[in-house]
Motif scaffolding. Structure first.
Motif, short mmCIF file in Angstrom:
data_model
loop_
_atom_site.label_atom_id
_atom_site.label_comp_id
_atom_site.label_asym_id
_atom_site.label_seq_id
_atom_site.Cartn_x
_atom_site.Cartn_y
_atom_site.Cartn_z
N LEU A 1 -34.79 86.53 1.25
CA LEU A 1 -34.26 85.17 1.26
C LEU A 1 -32.83 85.16 0.70
N CYS A 2 -32.62 85.91 -0.38
CA CYS A 2 -31.27 85.97 -0.98
C CYS A 2 -30.30 86.63 0.00
N ARG A 3 -30.78 87.67 0.65
CA ARG A 3 -29.92 88.36 1.63
C ARG A 3 -29.51 87.40 2.76
N LEU A 4 -30.46 86.58 3.19
CA LEU A 4 -30.17 85.61 4.27
C LEU A 4 -29.10 84.61 3.81
N ALA A 5 -29.26 84.09 2.59
CA ALA A 5 -28.28 83.13 2.07
C ALA A 5 -26.91 83.79 1.94
N VAL A 6 -26.89 85.04 1.48
CA VAL A 6 -25.63 85.77 1.31
C VAL A 6 -24.96 86.01 2.66
N ASP A 7 -25.75 86.42 3.65
CA ASP A 7 -25.19 86.65 4.99
C ASP A 7 -24.52 85.38 5.52
N ARG A 8 -25.21 84.25 5.33
CA ARG A 8 -24.66 82.99 5.82
C ARG A 8 -23.39 82.60 5.07
N ALA A 9 -23.37 82.82 3.75
CA ALA A 9 -22.19 82.45 2.95
C ALA A 9 -20.99 83.32 3.33
N LEU A 10 -21.24 84.62 3.53
CA LEU A 10 -20.15 85.53 3.90
C LEU A 10 -19.58 85.16 5.27
N GLU A 11 -20.49 84.87 6.19
CA GLU A 11 -20.05 84.51 7.54
C GLU A 11 -19.24 83.21 7.50
N HIS A 12 -19.74 82.25 6.70
CA HIS A 12 -19.05 80.97 6.59
C HIS A 12 -17.65 81.15 6.01
N ALA A 13 -17.51 82.07 5.07
CA ALA A 13 -16.22 82.30 4.41
C ALA A 13 -15.31 83.21 5.24
N GLY A 14 -15.86 83.82 6.28
CA GLY A 14 -15.08 84.79 7.04
C GLY A 14 -14.74 86.00 6.19
N CYS A 15 -15.68 86.37 5.34
CA CYS A 15 -15.43 87.42 4.34
C CYS A 15 -16.33 88.61 4.63
N ASP A 16 -15.80 89.80 4.44
CA ASP A 16 -16.55 91.04 4.64
C ASP A 16 -17.23 91.38 3.31
N ARG A 17 -18.52 91.75 3.38
CA ARG A 17 -19.22 92.03 2.12
C ARG A 17 -18.60 93.21 1.38
N ARG A 18 -17.88 94.06 2.09
CA ARG A 18 -17.25 95.20 1.43
C ARG A 18 -16.10 94.79 0.52
N ARG B 1 -12.76 88.17 -5.17
CA ARG B 1 -13.85 87.61 -4.37
C ARG B 1 -15.15 87.80 -5.13
N VAL B 2 -15.77 86.72 -5.46
CA VAL B 2 -17.01 86.76 -6.24
C VAL B 2 -18.13 86.14 -5.40
N LEU B 3 -19.25 86.83 -5.38
CA LEU B 3 -20.42 86.31 -4.68
C LEU B 3 -21.36 85.72 -5.73
N CYS B 4 -21.77 84.46 -5.53
CA CYS B 4 -22.75 83.84 -6.41
C CYS B 4 -24.08 83.76 -5.67
N VAL B 5 -25.12 84.26 -6.28
CA VAL B 5 -26.43 84.24 -5.64
C VAL B 5 -27.40 83.45 -6.50
N ALA B 6 -27.93 82.38 -5.94
CA ALA B 6 -28.90 81.53 -6.63
C ALA B 6 -30.24 81.69 -5.93
N PRO B 7 -31.13 82.48 -6.52
CA PRO B 7 -32.40 82.78 -5.85
C PRO B 7 -33.41 81.64 -5.95
#
Lengths: 369, 389, 159
Positions: B28-45, B108-114
């Motif tokens: 579930l967290c991975r799904l939220a992260v994928d959506r946030a990265l895509e929305h931001a146009g940001c590469d997880r790397r 670039r900081v990723l915030c994850v709220a599980p």
């Protein structure tokens, strides 16, 4: 431009069975001592960051109890669930970003188990460590922090990269050195280390960190606010942070110094350390087993550093207050700087919630003022 | 490099009940992260730091960040920062991301709220342990009972009726009808909603236990602003406040006293002079519906005791000039840490012009709040402003 | 392979840790006082705030506290809630919990409020309005715990 940040006061209290204080009373005692040391009043503090874990403190949201005692009352307050060095970096961010002029960091590790003997504290820490590992893959097969250290040491001895007798001798020297400072273990010989009860083969109990209970606090300040303090202790010239790989990634076993090397590169670049072995006067390491020491030292690019400059306090085998360890390493480093009348010192701190697995490493470069 | 912090990407997952949730926490967290990265146009790397919140004792693993972070596919050695402050954990995540970016520690900081509440077999029993041990827990004080103290005192002081509270709860459920990520909507039966839990709280005023995760990409404005392809939300104030430990420290339960202190600091930081006219949209943490009234007042959005009138006049509804909790709020969806971050996440999407719920046209500035701890000891406030790049 | 389902598996996971919690200076003295039917408060040496439950430091002015005093177990109810749906391990519902300002203190003591018929919600809520005076009713068996006070009674009881 590197922000101009300082440690302006500190206090450390190793906690034993003789204490009659409740957890928050201990925190108040230590944090007010750090403020007195800094010559700073509570109302000057804008940010209070705590490192603690509910599972040590026996309370749900335990920072609810400790925050007011840590100068957090009506303040911006935050609790980090990792080594106290991570809490320190969070506080530094608040100072560097200009949000506050003074911040306090508290590290709390006083397990509420009735007795604080080394074995009792280690037993709880390992219990909590097992709960930190994945519930489905790692916990059922007995993974704990100490088990990762045993796995690593066994591998190095089997590969001929370490010898049991050398580990015992190095451990004895550290414990004995620490006994003259804040160490919680009495002086020992190499033979006694080797003959101590086997904990996680090949590591004997004395080769594991000296599990203890303690509370530490440091007061941090920015720029002129810091320099106007009566006794600024050290300038924080550089810092870096990195997190080690998880269980399934062989990296934590093959190269446990890798995260340290990443953190070190950032910290040294910021501090302008280009020949660290010549520039550094002392280093305090969180080398959780004696089989790790050489790898951590290399990762810090300190291979050439004279032995007397390494873990002068005795390091983690002299006193290891769990999640508060990062602050103890800073406090010991402040003493090292005072002994050396200044110079540059390095602090290496890493949490051991899962031992070498997914451990967050912080490297700090301190300059005597 | 020091810079303003902006929220560039928001990732929600659809909320449901923990029983119906089919994904594991990591998935579930991975799904939220994928959506946030895509929305931001940001590469997880490109992520420098990941901040992950948890609440100890609610999850199968202590310090859940340890088990979640490896599932996110981030670059090796990415720094993981685990934060736990009880019910404000989620509110602290964007605030702390902003601190790191403003300090120049990260770009670039990723915030994850599980989804915090999926684990416990008896969640209420676990939440109830949050009341102060030894001193107050033996007195039958669980979470909802702590939550009832405030509206009880508020009602008495300002003559607010049960009907005012019910009107408020109904408004929020109607808002949730338009939020695809909401859990409880106006489909809730009237009979169920009317059941008394702890005076004056009825079931329809109390949040459900939800499952869902939220992730944010927070970055340095000059770095991530242009990549998103949509307006971003600059964090112009990030504050928190901590009160005394015991419930008895609150002194006056008819208001959230310390919120008034925190609001002054937040408005000073964001240069808000007249909050009533300067905010276009507001999300206030309301696991118990009446808190919304009390928080509006403590945040200076209306005089003390004046919030029910704003609701009756339609000011805080969709179409009013100060809409509050257009998402439906926590009263309708509470997945733990994800619930705590949700006010910030919803405000950010409003300012981007991509509201999760009904869009407030031209929204430029918003206020988000979270609270928790024993007797709402902790609060966070985040002020956000639209930036077009 | 006998298992062909692709539905998510569920594992039971249980935490179990035994703790022994030290109450420290202020709360130990407070709890022992309750056992002896004494309600003890502490007053900040520096700012004169009086705390009940007592504490050994003042979080507001950040100074240690050394002054103690015994309080008459009488105070004013500031607010109350009546619990109709309790929780596992908690008291039998319905029960009322109040925030009580003991005379002469600057904090609130949380406790049960008794002496009111809770079967009628509206009548009970009226009886438990803020401003009502209450007095402690001591438990017969006292063990140095907060429940050494059985409850605070609305109709002043004989001590």
């Amino acid at each position: 431009m590197t922000p101009d940040l300082y440690v302006v006061g500190s206090a450390w209290r190793t906690v034993g069975d003789d204490t009659d204080l409740q957890l928050d009373e201990l925190v108040f005692e230590c944090c007010s001592a750090a403020l007195r040391d800094a010559g700073v009043r509570r109302h000057q503090i804008g940010l209070a960051i705590t490192s603690s874990l509910d599972l040590y403190d026996a309370r749900s949201i335990s920072n609810a109890l400790t925050a007011p005692a840590a100068a957090g009352y009506l303040n911006d307050e935050l609790r980090v669930e990792g080594d106290a060095s991570a809490a320190l970096l969070v506080a530094l961010a608040g100072l560097a970003g200009g949000a506050v002029d003074f911040a306090i960091v508290a590290g709390i590790h006083v397990p509420e188990i009735g007795g604080l003997a080394e074995r009792a504290v280690r037993r709880l820490d390992q219990h909590v460590s097992s709960y930190t590992f994945d519930a489905h893959l790692d916990r059922p097969v007995g993974m704990t922090s100490s088990v990762t250290l045993g796995l690593h040491a066994a591998e190095r001895i089997d590969a001929g990269q370490a010898r049991f007798e050398e580990l015992a001798a190095a451990t004895a020297a550290e414990i004995t050195r620490g006994a003259a400072r804040r160490g919680t273990r009495p002086a020992v010989t190499a033979a006694e280390v080797a003959a101590a009860p086997m904990a996680v083969a090949p590591l004997t109990e004395l080769m594991l960190p000296a599990a203890s209970a303690g509370v530490g606090a440091v007061v941090l300040a920015a720029g002129v606010s810091a320099r106007r303090c009566p006794r600024p202790r050290a300038r924080i010239a550089g810092w870096g942070s990195a997190t080690a790989p998880a269980t399934a990634n062989p990296g934590w076993l093959a190269d446990p110094g890798a995260a340290t090397a990443v953190a070190r590169t950032r910290a040294y670049a910021m501090a302008g350390l280009d020949h660290p072995a010549e520039q550094v006067g002392s280093v305090e390491l969180t080398d959780l087993s004696p089989a790790l020491s050489a790898e951590i030292r290399s990762a810090l690019d300190l291979d050439g550093l004279d032995a007397p400059r390494i873990n002068r306090s005795g390091g983690v085998r002299a006193n290891y207050p769990g999640i508060a360890n990062g602050l103890l390493r800073v406090v010991e480093t402040l003493d090292n700087l005072a002994d050396d009348h200044g110079g540059v010192a390095v602090v290496h701190a890493a949490d051991d919630l899962c031992g070498l697995v997914s451990s967050t490493v912080n490297v700090l470069v301190l300059e005597g003022v | 490099m020091r810079d303003h912090a902006v929220i560039a990407g928001v990732g929600f997952t659809e909320a449901t009940s923990p029983r119906r949730q089919e994904l594991s926490k990591n998935e579930l967290c991975r799904l939220a992260v994928d959506r946030a990265l895509e929305h931001a146009g940001c590469d997880r790397r490109d992520i420098d730091v990941v901040i992950i919140g948890d609440i100890a004792g609610f999850e199968a693993s202590s310090v859940a960040a340890r088990t979640i972070a490896p599932a996110l596919g981030l670059p090796p050695y990415t720094t993981v920062l685990p934060i736990c402050t009880g019910g404000t954990t989620g509110g602290h995540l964007p605030n702390q991301a902003a601190a790191l970016i403003r300090a120049g520690f990260a770009q670039r900081v990723l915030c994850v709220a599980p989804n915090t509440f999926d684990g416990p077999v008896d969640l209420q029993a676990v939440i109830n342990t949050n009341s102060p041990m030894v001193m107050e827990q033996p007195l039958g004080m669980g979470a909802v009972h702590m939550g009832a103290f405030f509206p009880a005192a508020y009602q008495e002081r300002y003559g607010v009726t049960d009907a005012d509270f019910e009107l408020l709860a109904t408004k929020n459920r109607e808002n949730a009808d338009h939020n695809p990520f909401a859990h409880v909507t106006s489909a809730l039966s009237a009979e169920h909603a009317a059941r008394m839990v702890s005076t004056p709280l009825r079931l329809g005023m109390v949040c459900p236990v939800s499952s869902g995760a939220i992730a944010l990409v927070v970055g340095a404005e000059s770095v991530v602003g242009g990549q998103a392809g949509h307006p971003v939300a600059r964090i112009t104030a990030a504050q928190s406040i901590s009160d005394g430990y015991l419930g008895g420290k609150r002194r006056d339960f008819s208001t959230f006293e310390v919120v008034e202190v925190m609001a002054r600091r937040a408005y000073r930081e964001a240069q808000v002079v007249d909050p009533r006219s300067e905010f276009d949209v507001v999300e206030l943490f309301n696991p118990y519906a009446p808190m919304e009234f009390m928080l509006m007042e403590a945040f200076g959005l209306c005089p003390y005791g004046g919030a029910p009138e704003l609701l009756r006049k339609g000011v805080t509804r969709y179409g009013g000039d100060l809409p509050v909790n257009l998402s439906g709020g926590i009263q309708c969806t509470n997945p733990g840490v994800a619930g705590q971050i949700s006010p910030v996440a919803h405000i950010a999407t409003q300012l981007m012009g991509q509201a999760t719920a009904r869009q407030v046209e031209g929204a430029r500035r918003g206020l988000a709040h979270s609270t928790g701890g024993t007797f709402f000891q902790f609060h966070t406030a985040t002020v956000l402003e639209r930036v077009d790049l | 392979m006998s298992e062909t389902s692709t539905a998510a598996l569920i594992h039971d996971v249980r935490w179990e840790i035994d703790y022994r919690v030290r109450l420290g200076r202020a709360w130990s003295r407070f709890m022992r006082g309750l056992r002896d039917r004494k309600l003890l408060a502490s007053t900040c040496d520096h700012c004169d705030r009086t705390y009940l439950p007592p504490q050994s430091y003042c979080e507001a002015c950040y100074e240690p506290i050394t002054r103690w005093q015994e309080c008459e177990p009488v105070g004013t109810l500031r607010t109350a809630t009546i619990v109709y749906q309790g929780f596992d391990g908690g008291p039998q519902a319905p029960y009322a919990v109040g925030a009580i300002e003991i005379d002469g203190t600057h904090s609130l003591l949380m406790h049960f409020v008794g002496g009111v018929d809770l079967s009628d919600v509206d009548a009970a809520r009226k009886a438990l309005r803020g401003g009502v005076r209450v007095r402690a009713v001591w438990a017969d068996e006292r063990t140095a715990a907060i429940t050494d006070i059985a409850h605070f009674a609305v109709a002043p009881a004989q001590p």
